[in-house]
Design a protein around this motif. Structure first.
Motif, PDB file in Angstrom:
ATOM      1  N   PRO A   1     -95.271  -3.534  28.493  1.00  0.00           N
ATOM      2  CA  PRO A   1     -94.655  -2.266  29.065  1.00  0.00           C
ATOM      3  C   PRO A   1     -94.481  -1.374  27.854  1.00  0.00           C
ATOM      4  O   PRO A   1     -93.928  -1.485  26.861  1.00  0.00           O
ATOM      5  CB  PRO A   1     -93.626  -2.813  29.799  1.00  0.00           C
ATOM      6  N   GLU A   2     -94.486   0.000  28.463  1.00  0.00           N
ATOM      7  CA  GLU A   2     -94.169   1.159  27.533  1.00  0.00           C
ATOM      8  C   GLU A   2     -92.711   1.338  27.323  1.00  0.00           C
ATOM      9  O   GLU A   2     -92.587   1.450  26.178  1.00  0.00           O
ATOM     10  CB  GLU A   2     -94.668   2.241  28.432  1.00  0.00           C
ATOM     11  N   ASP A   3     -91.963   1.005  27.984  1.00  0.00           N
ATOM     12  CA  ASP A   3     -90.594   0.819  27.738  1.00  0.00           C
ATOM     13  C   ASP A   3     -90.135  -0.329  26.865  1.00  0.00           C
ATOM     14  O   ASP A   3     -88.960  -0.364  26.386  1.00  0.00           O
ATOM     15  CB  ASP A   3     -89.640   0.914  29.200  1.00  0.00           C
ATOM     16  N   GLU A   4     -91.105  -1.228  26.524  1.00  0.00           N
ATOM     17  CA  GLU A   4     -90.749  -2.284  25.689  1.00  0.00           C
ATOM     18  C   GLU A   4     -91.221  -2.203  24.329  1.00  0.00           C
ATOM     19  O   GLU A   4     -91.180  -3.017  23.489  1.00  0.00           O
ATOM     20  CB  GLU A   4     -91.059  -3.502  26.353  1.00  0.00           C
ATOM     21  N   LEU A   5     -92.033  -1.289  24.162  1.00  0.00           N
ATOM     22  CA  LEU A   5     -92.982  -1.129  22.790  1.00  0.00           C
ATOM     23  C   LEU A   5     -92.030  -1.032  21.645  1.00  0.00           C
ATOM     24  O   LEU A   5     -92.515  -1.535  20.465  1.00  0.00           O
ATOM     25  CB  LEU A   5     -93.852  -0.050  22.957  1.00  0.00           C
ATOM     26  N   GLU A   6     -90.754  -0.252  21.641  1.00  0.00           N
ATOM     27  CA  GLU A   6     -90.014  -0.234  20.358  1.00  0.00           C
ATOM     28  C   GLU A   6     -89.076  -1.582  20.511  1.00  0.00           C
ATOM     29  O   GLU A   6     -88.625  -1.775  19.516  1.00  0.00           O
ATOM     30  CB  GLU A   6     -89.445   1.085  20.540  1.00  0.00           C
ATOM     31  N   ARG A   7     -88.413  -2.068  21.456  1.00  0.00           N
ATOM     32  CA  ARG A   7     -87.779  -3.131  21.626  1.00  0.00           C
ATOM     33  C   ARG A   7     -88.164  -4.291  20.771  1.00  0.00           C
ATOM     34  O   ARG A   7     -87.344  -5.211  20.127  1.00  0.00           O
ATOM     35  CB  ARG A   7     -87.372  -3.398  22.879  1.00  0.00           C
TER      36      ARG A   7
ATOM     37  N   VAL B   1     -95.536   1.398  11.414  1.00  0.00           N
ATOM     38  CA  VAL B   1     -96.334   0.624  12.344  1.00  0.00           C
ATOM     39  C   VAL B   1     -95.967   1.108  13.712  1.00  0.00           C
ATOM     40  O   VAL B   1     -94.859   1.175  13.980  1.00  0.00           O
ATOM     41  CB  VAL B   1     -96.007  -0.725  12.053  1.00  0.00           C
ATOM     42  N   HIS B   2     -97.067   1.073  14.709  1.00  0.00           N
ATOM     43  CA  HIS B   2     -96.918   1.402  15.902  1.00  0.00           C
ATOM     44  C   HIS B   2     -97.581   0.488  16.879  1.00  0.00           C
ATOM     45  O   HIS B   2     -98.812   0.269  16.337  1.00  0.00           O
ATOM     46  CB  HIS B   2     -96.981   2.932  16.366  1.00  0.00           C
ATOM     47  N   LEU B   3     -97.174   0.293  17.879  1.00  0.00           N
ATOM     48  CA  LEU B   3     -97.791  -0.346  18.982  1.00  0.00           C
ATOM     49  C   LEU B   3     -98.307   0.375  20.242  1.00  0.00           C
ATOM     50  O   LEU B   3     -97.488   1.219  20.519  1.00  0.00           O
ATOM     51  CB  LEU B   3     -97.047  -1.525  19.635  1.00  0.00           C
ATOM     52  N   LEU B   4     -99.568   0.291  20.559  1.00  0.00           N
ATOM     53  CA  LEU B   4    -100.150   1.178  21.548  1.00  0.00           C
ATOM     54  C   LEU B   4    -101.004   0.363  22.631  1.00  0.00           C
ATOM     55  O   LEU B   4    -101.719  -0.725  22.117  1.00  0.00           O
ATOM     56  CB  LEU B   4    -101.116   2.187  21.055  1.00  0.00           C
ATOM     57  N   ASN B   5    -100.787   0.561  23.754  1.00  0.00           N
ATOM     58  CA  ASN B   5    -101.471   0.020  24.847  1.00  0.00           C
ATOM     59  C   ASN B   5    -102.954   0.700  24.744  1.00  0.00           C
ATOM     60  O   ASN B   5    -103.119   1.793  24.880  1.00  0.00           O
ATOM     61  CB  ASN B   5    -100.769   0.127  26.161  1.00  0.00           C
TER      62      ASN B   5
END
Length: 491
Positions: A430-436, A469-473
């Motif tokens: 989920p988008e709101d969990e990408l940084e957590r 480092v970044h996570l993307l859907n």
């Protein structure tokens, strides 16, 4: 190319100096033109008044000849009826009123003054001198030979009566190499006879060469000033360069040396503050890392003793439950040890082919039965700690295979950065969990084994290398992990 602060200041000073010099040259040019123009107008009016006074002394039939004798290639005089005002002539009532007032105070019998001006494209060529016998000075004296300009006195010069299209008298005319010529006329009417003395004057603005010379000299002076400022700025900015260099080292987790306190007082205060910050940060990080290592080391001993006692526990169901929980604790302790090693920045910076390093990680997981493949890529050389970056790549490939079923990896370059992309075909996050998920011990699912430190270690290592480092859907599903690493690290 990014300019340093010293270079930006130097260019700013050069631009300001040149702008000031250009404005100064333009203002000087305008003032010079105004001064010359006013001087020419004053001399023109004075010449007309003196010639008018001299003509009144002569008999009336000799006044026209007298006016012709005073003409030259730049001045033409006529005594007689007034010529009509041409279409391009512009009258100057302000000058007319001033000139009439001056003539009246001088006692000249002038009833009217006409002053006009108009543009003319080019002046006539200057002619030579010839000898001529003239009787106009023969007032009781024999005729004498005079040296006069060679032109037909009985014919009127073309520039007096003929209009031609001339450049506009605007601001740009002041900056032309060949400024336009202007024809000025001052006509005085005798209040008794009604005859007119008309004095035409061909004027040209002062040449622009002196203006360009001033500009060249000012440019050379600006260049000299810029060189001096560059040398001064390099000396002033040297402490800031050293500060930036050490700050970069501290940000990558390397040991930053104490800076020498030098430069102006404000700069010295900044350096002192950085030295204090560097010392405190280093001490705090060392204490935290030491605490983690000590905690993990102290727990391993009691944990090993408990594991040895598990064999005497019955029944087997209880024994298996205890072993499972002990193994989970052991895994967490091992992860803490790995995290502490990652934070300690093991190894030195080395140049390595990132594509080759990723290929090694892919082959390792492929050999363990994972579905993983890598797109062919050109060599991408980076400066990094090989063990740390290999751990990052391994964590991301392992996560892609664990949560997404398979992993696809590729390496590319974008400017001065290397980019590693690892994607899977899982459900994504989920988008709101990408940084957590980068927080320590943070896990989104409990159904898959793990400690929640893998992404934390990866981000710590990347930040220490000056990367990210970044996570993307993905647009069609799945998750993409994108690593950005500088090609060249600061030494």
């Amino acid at each position: 190319m990014r300019l340093t602060l010293g270079q930006q200041l130097m260019l700013l000073v050069i631009g300001l100096v040149l702008a000031v010099q250009v404005i100064n040259v333009i203002v000087a040019r305008i003032a010079d033109v105004q001064l010359v123009t006013e001087g020419q107008t004053t001399r023109h009016i004075t010449l007309a008044g003196q010639s008018f006074r001299g003509g009144l002394i002569l008999p009336k039939d000799q006044r026209a000849r007298y006016a012709q004798s005073l003409s030259n290639p730049a001045i033409h005089m006529e005594w007689g009826p007034q010529k009509p005002v041409l279409e391009g002539d512009v009258r100057r009532p302000d000058i007319e009123a001033e000139a009439l007032s001056w003539y009246t105070r001088a006692g000249l019998p002038v009833s009217e003054v006409v002053v006009t001006e108009r543009g003319y494209p080019t002046p006539p060529p200057r002619q030579g001198m010839v000898a001529e016998r003239s009787p106009i000075l023969g007032l009781g004296e024999p005729p004498r030979t005079l040296w006069v300009h060679e032109f037909d006195r009985k014919s009127v010069p073309e520039w007096v009566f003929k209009e031609k299209q001339a450049p506009p008298g605007n601001f740009m005319n002041l900056l032309r190499s060949q400024p336009r010529v202007e024809v000025h006329r001052v006509a005085l009417r005798h209040d008794v006879t009604g005859d007119w003395l008309t004095v035409y004057q061909l004027r040209r603005l002062p040449p622009i060469n002196s203006v360009y010379t001033k500009l060249i000299i000012s440019s050379l002076a600006s260049l000299l000033i810029a060189i001096v400022l560059l040398l001064i700025s390099r000396r002033i900015m040297r402490p800031f360069w050293n500060l930036s260099h050490q700050a970069e080292r501290l940000g990558r987790g390397e040991l930053a040396s104490q800076l020498a306190v030098e430069g102006p007082r404000d700069t010295q205060e900044i350096i002192k503050s950085f030295n204090r910050m560097n010392e405190r940060v280093t001490q705090t990080v060392d204490y935290q890392i030491g605490l983690l290592r000590s905690l993990a080391h102290d727990l391993k001993g009691p944990l090993a003793a408990v594991q040895r006692l598990v064999g005497s526990v019955e029944p087997d169901t209880t024994k298996n439950q205890i072993e499972t929980r002990l193994n989970r604790v052991q895994t967490n302790i091992d992860s803490i040890m790995s995290f502490s090693r990652a934070v300690m920045r093991d190894g030195n910076l080395e140049k390595v082919d990132l594509a080759l390093l990723l290929d090694v990680v892919v082959e390792e997981h492929y050999g363990q039965g994972a579905l993983v493949e890598m797109t062919d890529a050109e060599p991408v050389i980076v400066s990094c700690r090989v063990n740390a970056i290999q751990r990052c790549l391994s964590n991301l490939v392992e996560n892609a295979c664990k949560y997404g079923g398979e992993a696809r990896a590729c390496v590319s370059k974008d400017g001065d950065e290397a980019i590693v992309t690892i994607s899977d075909k899982g459900p994504g996050i989920p988008e709101d969990e990408l940084e957590r998920v980068f927080q320590p011990f943070e896990r989104l699912t409990q159904h898959v084994p793990g400690t929640g430190l893998g992404l934390t270690i990866t981000k710590t290592i990347m930040v220490d290398h000056g990367g990210s480092v970044h996570l993307l859907n993905g647009p069609t599903g799945g998750l993409q992990a994108v690593l950005r690493l500088p090609l060249h690290a600061y030494d």
